[in-house]
Design a protein around this motif. Structure first.
Motif, PDB file in Angstrom:
ATOM      1  N   ASN A   1       0.828  -1.208   0.000  1.00 32.69           N
ATOM      2  CA  ASN A   1       0.000   0.000   0.000  1.00 32.69           C
ATOM      3  C   ASN A   1       0.861   1.256   0.000  1.00 32.69           C
ATOM      4  N   ASN A   2       1.880   1.254   0.841  1.00 32.07           N
ATOM      5  CA  ASN A   2       2.765   2.413   0.941  1.00 32.07           C
ATOM      6  C   ASN A   2       3.491   2.655  -0.376  1.00 32.07           C
TER       7      ASN A   2
ATOM      8  N   ALA B   1       2.393   1.844  -3.347  1.00 29.83           N
ATOM      9  CA  ALA B   1       1.418   2.351  -4.312  1.00 29.83           C
ATOM     10  C   ALA B   1       1.213   3.857  -4.141  1.00 29.83           C
ATOM     11  N   ILE B   2       1.184   4.319  -2.897  1.00 28.04           N
ATOM     12  CA  ILE B   2       1.020   5.756  -2.637  1.00 28.04           C
ATOM     13  C   ILE B   2       2.270   6.511  -3.079  1.00 28.04           C
TER      14      ILE B   2
ATOM     15  N   PHE C   1       2.106   6.941  -6.717  1.00 25.98           N
ATOM     16  CA  PHE C   1       1.170   8.015  -7.060  1.00 25.98           C
ATOM     17  C   PHE C   1       1.833   9.389  -6.910  1.00 25.98           C
TER      18      PHE C   1
ATOM     19  N   MET D   1      -9.594   4.904  -7.273  1.00 27.49           N
ATOM     20  CA  MET D   1      -8.655   4.908  -6.152  1.00 27.49           C
ATOM     21  C   MET D   1      -9.158   5.680  -4.937  1.00 27.49           C
ATOM     22  N   PHE D   2      -9.823   6.834  -5.166  1.00 27.15           N
ATOM     23  CA  PHE D   2     -10.124   7.738  -4.056  1.00 27.15           C
ATOM     24  C   PHE D   2     -11.608   7.925  -3.745  1.00 27.15           C
TER      25      PHE D   2
ATOM     26  N   LYS E   1     -12.990   3.451  -4.028  1.00 26.06           N
ATOM     27  CA  LYS E   1     -12.098   2.820  -3.052  1.00 26.06           C
ATOM     28  C   LYS E   1     -12.271   1.297  -2.969  1.00 26.06           C
TER      29      LYS E   1
ATOM     30  N   LYS F   1      -4.763   0.273  -1.129  1.00 26.86           N
ATOM     31  CA  LYS F   1      -5.530   1.369  -0.535  1.00 26.86           C
ATOM     32  C   LYS F   1      -4.707   2.652  -0.513  1.00 26.86           C
ATOM     33  N   TYR F   2      -5.327   3.718  -1.026  1.00 34.10           N
ATOM     34  CA  TYR F   2      -4.655   5.009  -1.129  1.00 34.10           C
ATOM     35  C   TYR F   2      -5.222   5.969  -0.081  1.00 34.10           C
ATOM     36  N   ASN F   3      -4.714   5.874   1.144  1.00 39.13           N
ATOM     37  CA  ASN F   3      -5.166   6.770   2.207  1.00 39.13           C
ATOM     38  C   ASN F   3      -4.001   7.139   3.118  1.00 39.13           C
TER      39      ASN F   3
ATOM     40  N   PHE G   1       0.222   5.581   4.507  1.00 37.23           N
ATOM     41  CA  PHE G   1       1.385   6.285   3.969  1.00 37.23           C
ATOM     42  C   PHE G   1       2.405   6.618   5.046  1.00 37.23           C
TER      43      PHE G   1
END
Length: 456
Positions: free
Chosen positions: A92-93, A95-96, A99, A214-215, A218, A223-225, A229
């Motif tokens: 997840n981290n 992926a962020i 981004f 993504m946002f 969801k 997961k992009y939150n 991060f």
């Protein structure tokens, strides 16, 4: 996070994963190429100068796409390895980080290209059509993010096995652009700028769809939150270690085309360049199955490497070559048999009719080049998947800038074989180079397996 069907697919049988990932990728690539051709056809209706202007901007546009694909490959590689290691938090981290890096690079690239656009076009010889080229280029590069972000975000989607979300926006972009091109160019009377606006709007739509998934919706595996991060400069580095070399590979291929054009000009003149330009475009389309399978192998290889399942990594490399080679043989036969009919596409007017037999002969020789692509593309993409982007870049540079050019020069000039010698040299250099690439990935995987068996 529980595994969904996509994750189960990407972490399961490598053969099934490649089969499922490759077909949508190839389909989207075909749509994008068709879109580029149709774009040129619409602009051609404005006259020779606007079409020439489009031709001068296209190499810069392809560099833009190459950067997006390269960074997307870097993100794909890193995220896939974390998913293979079942480290969901880091996936997840990553992926962020992918981004954030995409947004930063989009802003930087846009500023650089806009600032250098005019001098670059002048250096490229576009002074005669500079106003048209600037009109088109300013619109395109003001919205560089729209072209860069879809392949970067798509890399994350491919890493989690969600090939539909990775490729559907690209297909929507191509279809939308085809539909609105004529409206912006002719109905709204925007001319060459209209072609640029149609391209930008179609790409913005693609970005919007991805951001919605993504946002807002969801429902992606990654997961992009803010909770997921944690800033880690090492992750940016890991993405770029693969992304920068992958981006530079596109530059190498573009530079190779320029050098080959120069060699052909010296031995045969502009007619040979026209034949090469038309024929090579068809050969590039013929390479898509192998390139699509290779792109699919990035995710599968990353997962296998992250989970330390090195036998799966070997299966990935060998199966990717096998599937791509079968498809390439079929394409090669079709191009050889229907070379004369295909050549007519580029020689339908009275002034270009004499090119038809030359283009057909070119395709019947260079269709053999397609047979080598599976070995080089699959090996290079597997190296990218395991995070060894620099090795992939070095092998590509050696193949294209050393072997291809040396053999082309020796046969074309030293042995006085002219353009036929240049083509044969490209085949010989490309073939040897691709086989060297594949031998390297086999040796690398063998080393990994031995290391694991020895407990290291």
């Amino acid at each position: 996070m529980e595994k969904n069907s996509n994750i189960e697919m990407i972490t399961g049988d490598p053969k099934k994963a490649i089969n499922k990932l490759a077909l949508p990728i190839i389909a989207s690539m075909l749509l994008i190429m068709a879109n580029n051709i149709i774009d040129s056809i619409w602009v051609a209706g404005l006259g020779a100068e606007p079409l020439a202007a489009l031709g001068y901007v296209t190499p810069l546009f392809m560099i833009l796409i190459g950067i997006g694909n390269g960074i997307g490959a870097g993100g794909n590689s890193l995220i896939s390895r974390y998913i293979g290691a079942e480290n969901h938090k880091s996936a997840n981290n990553a992926a962020i980080h992918n981004f954030i890096l995409g947004v930063i690079i989009s802003i930087a690239v846009s500023a650089i290209l806009l600032g250098l656009l005019k001098p670059l076009l002048i250096v490229m010889g576009a002074e005669a059509v500079l106003s048209y080229a600037m009109e088109y280029g300013i619109v395109i590069f003001s919205f560089s993010f729209a072209m860069l972000l879809p392949p970067i975000f798509g890399g994350a989607f491919r890493a989690e096995g969600d090939v539909k979300r990775a490729t559907l926006p690209l297909a929507i972009t191509a279809i939308t652009n085809m539909c609105i091109d004529a409206i912006f160019i002719y109905t709204l009377n925007l001319g060459v700028a209209g072609a640029a606006w149609a391209t930008v709007i179609a790409h913005i739509f693609s970005v919007g769809v991805m951001l919605y998934w993504m946002f807002i919706k969801k429902d992606t595996y990654l997961k992009y939150n803010r909770e997921n991060f944690k800033n880690d400069f090492g992750m940016y580095k890991d993405i770029l270690v693969v992304g920068i070399p992958a981006s530079l590979e596109q530059l190498i291929l573009s530079a190779l085309t320029i050098v080959v054009n120069l060699m052909l000009t010296l031995v045969s003149g502009p007619v040979a360049v026209a034949v090469y330009t038309a024929g090579w475009r068809i050969v590039n389309i013929g390479m898509l199955p192998a390139i699509g399978v290779g792109t699919a192998a990035i995710s599968v290889a990353g997962v296998a490497y992250g989970s330390r399942k090195y036998e799966n990594l070997r299966v990935t490399a060998r199966y990717a070559v096998k599937v791509a080679l079968i498809a390439s043989i079929v394409v090669c036969i079709l191009l050889y048999v229907f070379a004369n009919q295909i050549a007519v596409i580029f020689s339908y007017s009275q002034s270009s009719a004499h090119l038809a037999p030359l283009i057909a002969s070119f395709m019947q020789i260079m269709c053999l080049f397609i047979l080598y692509v599976p070995f080089g593309a699959s090996a290079g993409n597997v190296f990218q998947g395991v995070g060894k982007g620099t090795i992939s870049f070095i092998l590509t540079a050696f193949r294209e800038f050393v072997l291809v050019l040396i053999f082309a020069y020796v046969l074309g000039f030293t042995f006085h074989m002219g353009e036929f010698g240049i083509y044969c040299g490209m085949l010989l250099g490309g073939g040897i180079g691709s086989l060297i690439c594949y031998a390297c990935i086999e040796l690398y995987i063998k080393k990994l397996i031995r290391g694991k068996e020895n407990g290291s």
